[in-house]
Scaffold this motif. Structure first.
Motif: not given
Length: 691
Positions: A441-449, A453-462, A524-534
């Motif tokens: 259930g992970l996208h190729k790029l995932e967001f760590v909130h 730090t402005g994460g609410t706007s990022i979740e809405l935009a996505a 362990k990294n919950k997002f292992e296997g995909v790229d992430t940004f924060t």
């Protein structure tokens, strides 16, 4: 919690006592919550509580969604109360037999403690008691007895034969799908006159309260109509069940499978004008949406409303519950046609009688054409309104053969029209998986909130593009959290995540948890296997933001402090400095200052001194860095605003006291090291309250 006598039958008395969350949403909670909302009172609990898994809280959320299904100006009828109590008692195992026709509720006490609402009343039994209404009381409105059709059609319900039988799911052989503002109310009314439960009339609570459905009551009394359970027909988008596209039910299934269906479509320009007049006629919505309607035939006002409605519908799926949903969404799903017959408003006088004849139905419309609700028409639309309608209704123009204004007709004009045999038109973006997920259930790029730090706007935009980042991974937030509502049209492509599987190993919400700290895989990294940004932020600015967020958005968490505050003290540097010093110390001692907040930012990007997040953006540079990252991953996500606005009278980092700076430096020591923010010298602070 429910207690009381449900009904009496001879010498036996049926009693009900016990917790029952569903009761709230079905009668009392739905009515009370809606009434409170209309008064401008917010009946919801604090956001922190609402984001929990407490079943009673979920019941409140369901009540909010169900509230519009009831007429808030009317007290629930005796029959409605009885039906709900029977359902409730059956669920609690108190009784195991259905009620008889003449059983009447005589007392009910409901106390939904979570809303602090207490209602005790003696339900008023209406003059016509259960079973008293005679079928012959509801004669055909045209005055004709139609004796020749009684045997086959059931007439007014007195006959033994069911006029138009329902299957075991309560569906007629031909069902009506009601696209809002296309004349569907007239269809439902005409069907109910001959005992056909179409659209809104499928649900028993409408039979005595809705003018469209009151004609069906005699058929109900003659036991010809099977009422459907509202809960089984909940829509996954913001809509009433009778306005829900067949492929958008919460069950994930087409509730009309196995029977033929028909719907009505209309020229998109005419339909949007109809939507406008439908809105201005609903005065309760004006106050709710903070819109003042002075003159319904004001051309400028109409165009402004239509532009906003088209934009909102394009982003969120509807302009307000059940309305402005593109017509193609009803007729097509994944490029396949899911409705058998598509009629046009413009040809309804010929097409509707022909369809009724084909199915041997004696349903007649008093007025086949939609009634004009106001003086304005297509010629009054502005260029901008036409442009927005063209964007919103692109597929409607293509699928149903309507011509766009200002554009030359092309070969696509008749694709997908009823009877054309074509299904090759490109489907809407919302019918595709725009950004697929892997098996976890992970996208190729995932967001760590990281909080604040402005994460609410990022979740809405996505979410507007079908990307489930952060809180929007979890289905329970899709229908009520403003960040996630836009994802609803994409839900068939989103892999639902269990919030239990994302439980954090510290005091934090699942979407604010450091990636290495989930209970299911600590270390362990919950997002292992995909790229992430924060996104990170200057620690001083972050802590000032935490301060104002807590006192202005979460005051219930500091109500004892607020109770003793002096007027204007919120913007007192000494008061702010003292709170931030205490918060930083709590975060040093416990790892957070309050639930999910003040967790050091490095914990979201570094583990054992090594960075595991692929991309670290800075909030101060988000306007440049975020678009560049989206371009790199070929994503259409755009932020409406990258930074939150600050009120003129609010304090800033320059107002931090010496003590506050010292504590922030200690708390965020590794944040300064890893993210390159400059430490402030506490001896140079504007305020030193230790002297």
């Amino acid at each position: 919690y429910v207690e009381g006598v449900v009904w009496q039958d001879g010498e036996r008395t049926y009693k009900l006592e016990g917790p029952d969350e569903k009761l709230y949403s079905e009668i009392e909670m739905a009515t009370e919550v809606r009434r409170m909302i209309l008064k401008g009172e917010d009946p919801l609990l604090p956001a922190e509580a609402l984001q929990s898994n407490d079943p009673s809280i979920k019941a409140i959320l369901e009540a909010r969604k169900d509230a519009m299904a009831y007429d808030v100006n009317k007290r629930p009828t005796a029959r409605e109360v009885a039906n709900v109590l029977v359902k409730a008692s059956n669920r609690l195992g108190i009784i195991d037999e259905p009620p008889k026709e003449k059983r009447e509720p005589i007392m009910l006490s409901v106390t939904p403690n979570s809303l602090l609402v207490e209602k005790k009343y003696q339900p008023k039994v209406e003059e016509k008691k259960f079973g008293e209404m005679k079928p012959q009381e509801n004669k055909p409105q045209d005055g004709n007895e139609r004796k020749d059709s009684q045997a086959t059609s059931g007439g007014n319900g007195a006959g033994k034969a069911t006029p138009f039988p329902q299957n075991d799911k309560g569906l007629h052989k031909l069902e009506f799908i009601h696209t809002a503002t296309t004349g569907g109310s007239d269809i439902e009314l005409s069907g109910s006159k001959v005992g056909i439960a179409w659209g809104v009339c499928k649900f028993e609570h409408t039979w005595e309260n809705d003018a469209r459905c009151s004609s069906i009551v005699p058929f109900r009394e003659a036991h010809h109509i099977k009422p459907l359970v509202l809960e089984d027909w909940k829509c996954a988008i913001d809509s009433k069940p009778w306005h829900c596209p067949p492929a958008r039910f919460k069950s994930g299934k087409n509730n009309y499978d196995g029977v033929d269906t028909f719907t009505i479509v209309q020229d998109p320009y005419e339909r949007m004008i109809s939507e406008y007049y439908a809105f201005v006629s609903k005065k309760s919505l004006h106050k709710e949406m903070n819109i003042e309607v002075k003159d319904k035939d004001d051309k400028d006002f109409m165009n402004k409303w239509i532009i906003k409605a088209a934009e909102t519908a394009a982003k969120e799926g509807s302009c307000y519950p059940g309305h402005c949903i593109p017509m193609a969404k009803y007729v097509y799903s994944d490029g396949k046609k899911v409705i058998t017959h598509v009629l046009k408003v413009e040809k309804l006088e010929e097409e509707f009688p022909a369809l009724m004849k084909r199915y041997n139905l004696n349903v007649k419309l008093d007025d086949a054409k939609t009634k004009k609700s106001g003086a304005l028409g297509v010629e009054d639309l502005s260029k901008e309104a036409i442009k927005k309608i063209n964007e919103w209704g692109k597929l409607d123009f293509e699928r149903f053969g309507y011509k766009m204004l200002g554009q030359t007709a092309n070969s696509n004009e008749n694709k997908g029209v009823e009877g054309s045999g074509s299904a090759s038109v490109a489907i809407s973006t919302n019918d595709e998986a725009p950004f697929p997920q892997n098996e976890r259930g992970l996208h190729k790029l995932e967001f760590v909130h990281i909080a604040k730090t402005g994460g609410t706007s990022i979740e809405l935009a996505a979410s507007r593009h079908g990307i489930a980042w952060g809180i929007c991974k979890f289905e329970e937030y899709w229908s009520w959290d403003s960040r996630c509502k836009p994802i609803l049209p994409y839900q068939q492509h989103i892999k639902k995540q269990s919030i239990d599987a994302w439980e954090c190993n510290q005091k934090a919400w699942a979407w604010h948890c450091p990636p290495f700290n989930y209970k299911s895989q600590v270390g362990k990294n919950k997002f292992e296997g995909v790229d992430t940004f924060t996104v990170v932020r200057d620690p001083y600015s972050l802590m000032v933001s935490e301060y104002y967020y807590l006192f202005q958005k979460k005051p219930y968490l500091v109500k004892d402090i607020i109770a003793n505050m002096k007027e204007g003290e919120l913007n007192d540097p000494k008061f702010m400095g003292r709170w931030i010093s205490d918060a930083a110390q709590r975060a040093i001692d416990k790892g957070f200052c309050y639930f999910a907040h003040c967790i050091p930012q490095y914990k979201f990007a570094y583990q054992d001194g090594k960075r595991f997040v692929n991309h670290v953006l800075k909030m101060e540079e988000l306007n440049e860095e975020f678009p560049a990252l989206m371009k790199r991953y070929d994503l259409p996500v755009q932020l409406m605003h990258a930074n939150s606005s600050k009120k003129p009278d609010q304090l800033t980092v320059d107002d931090l006291s010496k003590e506050a700076i010292e504590k922030i430096n200690e708390w965020a020591e590794l944040d300064f090291k890893y993210f390159g923010y400059e430490k402030r010298d506490p001896t140079k602070a504007k305020y030193d309250f230790s002297k």
